[in-house]
Design a protein around this motif. Structure first.
Motif, mmCIF file in Angstrom:
data_model
loop_
_atom_site.group_PDB
_atom_site.id
_atom_site.type_symbol
_atom_site.label_atom_id
_atom_site.label_comp_id
_atom_site.label_asym_id
_atom_site.label_seq_id
_atom_site.Cartn_x
_atom_site.Cartn_y
_atom_site.Cartn_z
ATOM 1 N N PRO A 33 0.828 -1.211 0.000
ATOM 2 C CA PRO A 33 0.000 0.000 0.000
ATOM 3 C C PRO A 33 0.863 1.261 0.000
ATOM 4 C CG PRO A 33 0.011 -1.043 2.171
ATOM 5 C CD PRO A 33 0.683 -1.999 1.237
ATOM 6 N N GLY A 34 0.357 2.347 -0.592
ATOM 7 C CA GLY A 34 1.101 3.593 -0.690
ATOM 8 C C GLY A 34 1.179 4.338 0.640
ATOM 9 N N LEU A 38 -2.274 11.875 4.096
ATOM 10 C CA LEU A 38 -3.187 12.557 5.009
ATOM 11 C C LEU A 38 -2.805 12.307 6.473
ATOM 12 C CD1 LEU A 38 -6.646 11.993 3.287
ATOM 13 C CD2 LEU A 38 -5.201 14.031 3.238
ATOM 14 N N ALA A 39 -2.414 11.080 6.780
ATOM 15 C CA ALA A 39 -2.018 10.763 8.155
ATOM 16 C C ALA A 39 -0.742 11.510 8.531
ATOM 17 C CB ALA A 39 -1.816 9.264 8.310
ATOM 18 N N ILE A 40 0.191 11.615 7.585
ATOM 19 C CA ILE A 40 1.455 12.321 7.864
ATOM 20 C C ILE A 40 1.193 13.807 8.121
ATOM 21 C CG2 ILE A 40 3.678 12.991 6.889
ATOM 22 C CD1 ILE A 40 3.658 10.339 5.349
ATOM 23 N N VAL A 41 0.390 14.423 7.245
ATOM 24 C CA VAL A 41 0.080 15.845 7.420
ATOM 25 C C VAL A 41 -0.706 16.078 8.710
ATOM 26 C CG1 VAL A 41 -1.126 17.824 6.421
ATOM 27 C CG2 VAL A 41 0.146 16.275 4.946
ATOM 28 N N VAL A 80 -6.888 3.633 5.535
ATOM 29 C CA VAL A 80 -6.133 2.430 5.907
ATOM 30 C C VAL A 80 -7.072 1.238 6.030
ATOM 31 C CG1 VAL A 80 -4.800 1.357 7.761
ATOM 32 C CG2 VAL A 80 -4.263 3.682 7.038
ATOM 33 N N LYS A 81 -8.236 1.453 6.659
ATOM 34 C CA LYS A 81 -9.196 0.361 6.833
ATOM 35 C C LYS A 81 -9.740 -0.125 5.495
ATOM 36 C CE LYS A 81 -10.661 1.663 11.499
ATOM 37 N NZ LYS A 81 -11.802 2.051 12.372
ATOM 38 N N ASP A 87 0.480 2.821 6.595
ATOM 39 C CA ASP A 87 0.831 3.728 7.693
ATOM 40 C C ASP A 87 -0.288 3.835 8.717
ATOM 41 O OD1 ASP A 87 3.314 4.275 6.523
ATOM 42 O OD2 ASP A 87 2.480 5.888 5.315
ATOM 43 N N ARG A 88 -0.812 2.709 9.141
ATOM 44 C CA ARG A 88 -1.879 2.719 10.135
ATOM 45 C C ARG A 88 -1.409 3.344 11.448
ATOM 46 N NH1 ARG A 88 -3.819 -0.797 14.175
ATOM 47 N NH2 ARG A 88 -6.092 -0.720 14.433
#
Length: 221
Positions: A33-34, A38-41, A80-81, A87-88
């Motif tokens: 998965p890429g 969004l989670a990083i930001v 992620v789900k 990157d969960r």
């Protein structure tokens, strides 16, 4: 026309053969998965919100930073789900940090409102460490009786006859106040030039003058 090669079917439960797996399906199953942008930001915004919460005069920025960080982190967790990105752990961390930042900002707001501001809000005399300083000034060649403070809390003093300015000091952290300063001559038979002014953080917010009385008022906060 080219078609995907068919791999031998695997044996499913109960002895029935599973449907054949194509090369495309095998590549999709093995693909990593890429990155979860969004989670990083969201995590970065949450950290920024947590930092500025404790920086005076810019702590209000924590609210939009923390709110946006929480939204992005939650959207990243949903992706992620769905299996769209990875990157969960970052998504969960970003959500937690943003929530902590918003709670910290709320705690600082409550502290500054109820604890930092004191009982009356306006401190007479001034208290060291308060965010804002107030200076009441009166000049009166013949002397004057001075009343200064806010509508709910005032002090009364006598300004001696002098060309030098009499000063009274106050301070506050947060809130809105109607500052008042009244100076009137102690001898109504004497023609006395009186001038008053109010300064907040070094900036003059009110001034007035008269022969027997001077009144200055200013809304601050």
């Amino acid at each position: 026309m080219m078609t995907d090669p068919q791999y031998p079917p695997t044996t499913a439960r109960h002895g029935r053969p599973a449907p054949p797996v194509t090369a495309t399906e095998r590549r999709q199953a093995n693909a990593r998965p890429g990155r979860n942008i969004l989670a990083i930001v969201g995590l970065l915004l949450g950290v920024a919100a947590l930092v500025v919460t404790f920086v005076p005069d810019v702590e209000f920025v924590a609210w939009p930073l923390g709110g946006l960080g929480l939204i992005l982190a939650i959207v990243g967790l949903v992706q992620v789900k769905k299996g769209a990105v990875g990157d969960r752990g970052l998504a969960i961390t970003g959500t937690a940090v943003s929530v902590v930042a918003l709670l910290a900002a709320g705690g600082m707001l409550l502290y500054s409102t109820f604890a930092g501001a004191g009982t009356s809000g306006l401190h007479l005399p001034a208290v060291a460490g308060d965010k804002h300083t107030v200076v009441f000034e009166v000049t009166s060649a013949g002397g004057a009786t001075v009343r200064y403070g806010s509508l709910s809390d005032q002090r009364t003093e006598n300004a001696p006859a002098s060309t030098d300015a009499w000063q009274g000091q106050a301070s506050y952290n947060n809130g809105s106040y109607l500052l008042t300063l009244t100076a009137d001559t102690r001898d109504s038979q004497t023609n006395n030039e009186i001038a008053c002014s109010i300064l907040v953080d070094g900036k003059k917010v009110a001034e007035n003058s008269g022969t027997t009385i001077a009144l200055c008022t200013a809304n601050v906060g």
